[in-house]
Enzyme design. Structure first.
Site, short mmCIF file in Angstrom:
data_model
loop_
_atom_site.label_atom_id
_atom_site.label_comp_id
_atom_site.label_asym_id
_atom_site.label_seq_id
_atom_site.Cartn_x
_atom_site.Cartn_y
_atom_site.Cartn_z
N LYS A 1 70.13 71.12 28.03
CA LYS A 1 70.80 71.25 29.33
C LYS A 1 72.29 71.59 29.20
O LYS A 1 72.87 71.49 28.11
CB LYS A 1 70.63 69.94 30.10
CG LYS A 1 69.17 69.62 30.46
CD LYS A 1 69.11 68.43 31.41
CE LYS A 1 67.67 68.07 31.75
NZ LYS A 1 67.62 66.98 32.74
N PHE B 1 67.44 63.22 44.60
CA PHE B 1 68.35 63.85 43.64
C PHE B 1 68.07 65.34 43.41
O PHE B 1 68.71 65.97 42.57
CB PHE B 1 68.30 63.09 42.30
CG PHE B 1 66.92 62.98 41.69
CD1 PHE B 1 66.38 64.00 40.93
CD2 PHE B 1 66.16 61.83 41.89
CE1 PHE B 1 65.11 63.89 40.37
CE2 PHE B 1 64.88 61.71 41.33
CZ PHE B 1 64.36 62.75 40.57
N THR C 1 64.51 58.79 30.46
CA THR C 1 65.28 59.71 31.31
C THR C 1 66.74 59.27 31.44
O THR C 1 67.66 60.08 31.37
CB THR C 1 64.64 59.78 32.72
OG1 THR C 1 63.26 60.08 32.57
CG2 THR C 1 65.29 60.84 33.57
N ARG D 1 68.45 61.32 23.81
CA ARG D 1 69.21 60.93 25.02
C ARG D 1 70.12 59.73 24.78
O ARG D 1 71.19 59.62 25.38
CB ARG D 1 68.25 60.69 26.18
CG ARG D 1 67.72 62.00 26.77
CD ARG D 1 66.58 61.74 27.69
NE ARG D 1 66.21 62.89 28.50
CZ ARG D 1 65.05 62.99 29.15
NH1 ARG D 1 64.17 62.01 29.08
NH2 ARG D 1 64.77 64.06 29.86
N ASN E 1 71.55 64.32 31.02
CA ASN E 1 70.82 63.61 29.96
C ASN E 1 70.41 64.53 28.81
O ASN E 1 69.46 64.26 28.08
CB ASN E 1 69.63 62.83 30.55
CG ASN E 1 68.62 63.74 31.24
OD1 ASN E 1 68.82 64.94 31.37
ND2 ASN E 1 67.52 63.16 31.67
N HIS F 1 65.48 68.27 28.52
CA HIS F 1 64.28 68.13 29.36
C HIS F 1 63.07 68.36 28.48
O HIS F 1 63.13 69.12 27.52
CB HIS F 1 64.30 69.19 30.48
CG HIS F 1 62.97 69.33 31.17
ND1 HIS F 1 62.58 68.50 32.20
CD2 HIS F 1 61.92 70.17 30.94
CE1 HIS F 1 61.34 68.85 32.58
NE2 HIS F 1 60.93 69.85 31.83
P1 CMP Z 1 64.31 65.86 33.51
O1 CMP Z 1 63.43 65.36 32.41
O2 CMP Z 1 64.94 67.19 33.32
O3 CMP Z 1 63.48 65.89 34.87
C1 CMP Z 1 64.09 65.76 36.13
C2 CMP Z 1 65.50 65.33 36.04
O4 CMP Z 1 66.04 64.75 37.21
C3 CMP Z 1 65.65 64.25 35.00
O5 CMP Z 1 65.47 64.78 33.72
C4 CMP Z 1 67.04 63.71 35.32
O6 CMP Z 1 68.06 64.41 34.64
C5 CMP Z 1 67.20 64.01 36.82
N1 CMP Z 1 67.31 62.79 37.64
C6 CMP Z 1 68.36 62.45 38.39
N2 CMP Z 1 68.15 61.28 39.03
C7 CMP Z 1 66.92 60.86 38.65
C8 CMP Z 1 66.13 59.70 38.97
N3 CMP Z 1 66.57 58.75 39.78
N4 CMP Z 1 64.91 59.61 38.38
C9 CMP Z 1 64.43 60.57 37.56
N5 CMP Z 1 65.16 61.69 37.23
C10 CMP Z 1 66.39 61.83 37.76
#
Ligand code: CMP
Length: 136
Positions: A12, A60, A94, A105, A115, A118
């Site tokens: 990312k 979000f 996450t 992460r 984070n 992905h």
């Molecule tokens: P990713 O694995 O890319 O999939 C969705 C993304 O949403 C996740 O990583 C996080 O970076 C982002 N995100 C932001 N807020 C939340 C939340 N409350 N729960 C899960 N994902 C979140």
């Protein structure tokens, strides 16, 4: 039982910006995940919205789409035995605060939004996500 799978990794904007791509790729190699294809791109907000469509009802979602399109990312197809699960293991939770020691992460993530990486969460989504970035 093990089966050879492919999964999609995104490095990312926060990680690309901090020049962490090569360091993160080292985790893949060390964990027997082969890099099949790789490219550095920048997506539009519309493309990010399409990619993260499964999250469209989440509070979000808008922030997430703005963030993914905010700078260059590196998209990578990984392949290996149980690649989806294995990659999720080395990514960690996450939210970097909740991620286990030794995970990507935990080491590099800044926040739940920033984070660093992905990864696909199922065989079905891995197929869709790979197709999304590597159509031809
Ligand atoms: P990713 O694995 O890319 O999939 C969705 C993304 O949403 C996740 O990583 C996080 O970076 C982002 N995100 C932001 N807020 C939340 C939340 N409350 N729960 C899960 N994902 C979140």
């Amino acid at each position: 039982m093990s089966s050879v799978e492919q999964t999609l990794s995104i490095i990312k904007p926060d990680a690309v910006e901090r020049n962490l791509t090569e360091k993160i790729k080292q985790y893949f190699v060390n964990n027997k995940l082969k890099i099949v294809k790789e490219k550095k791109i920048q997506v539009t907000k519309e493309e990010a919205a399409e990619f993260y469509k499964v999250h469209q009802t989440k509070p979000f979602y808008d922030r997430l789409c703005n963030y993914l399109s905010s700078g260059p990312i590196t998209v990578i197809i990984l392949e290996g035995d149980n690649a989806i699960k294995e990659y999720r293991k080395i990514m960690g939770a996450t939210d970097p605060i909740k991620a286990e020691d030794g995970t990507i992460r935990k080491k590099y993530g800044i926040s739940i939004d920033k984070n660093s990486v992905h990864g696909s969460d199922s065989i079905e989504n891995a197929k869709k996500e790979i197709e999304f970035f590597f159509k031809n």
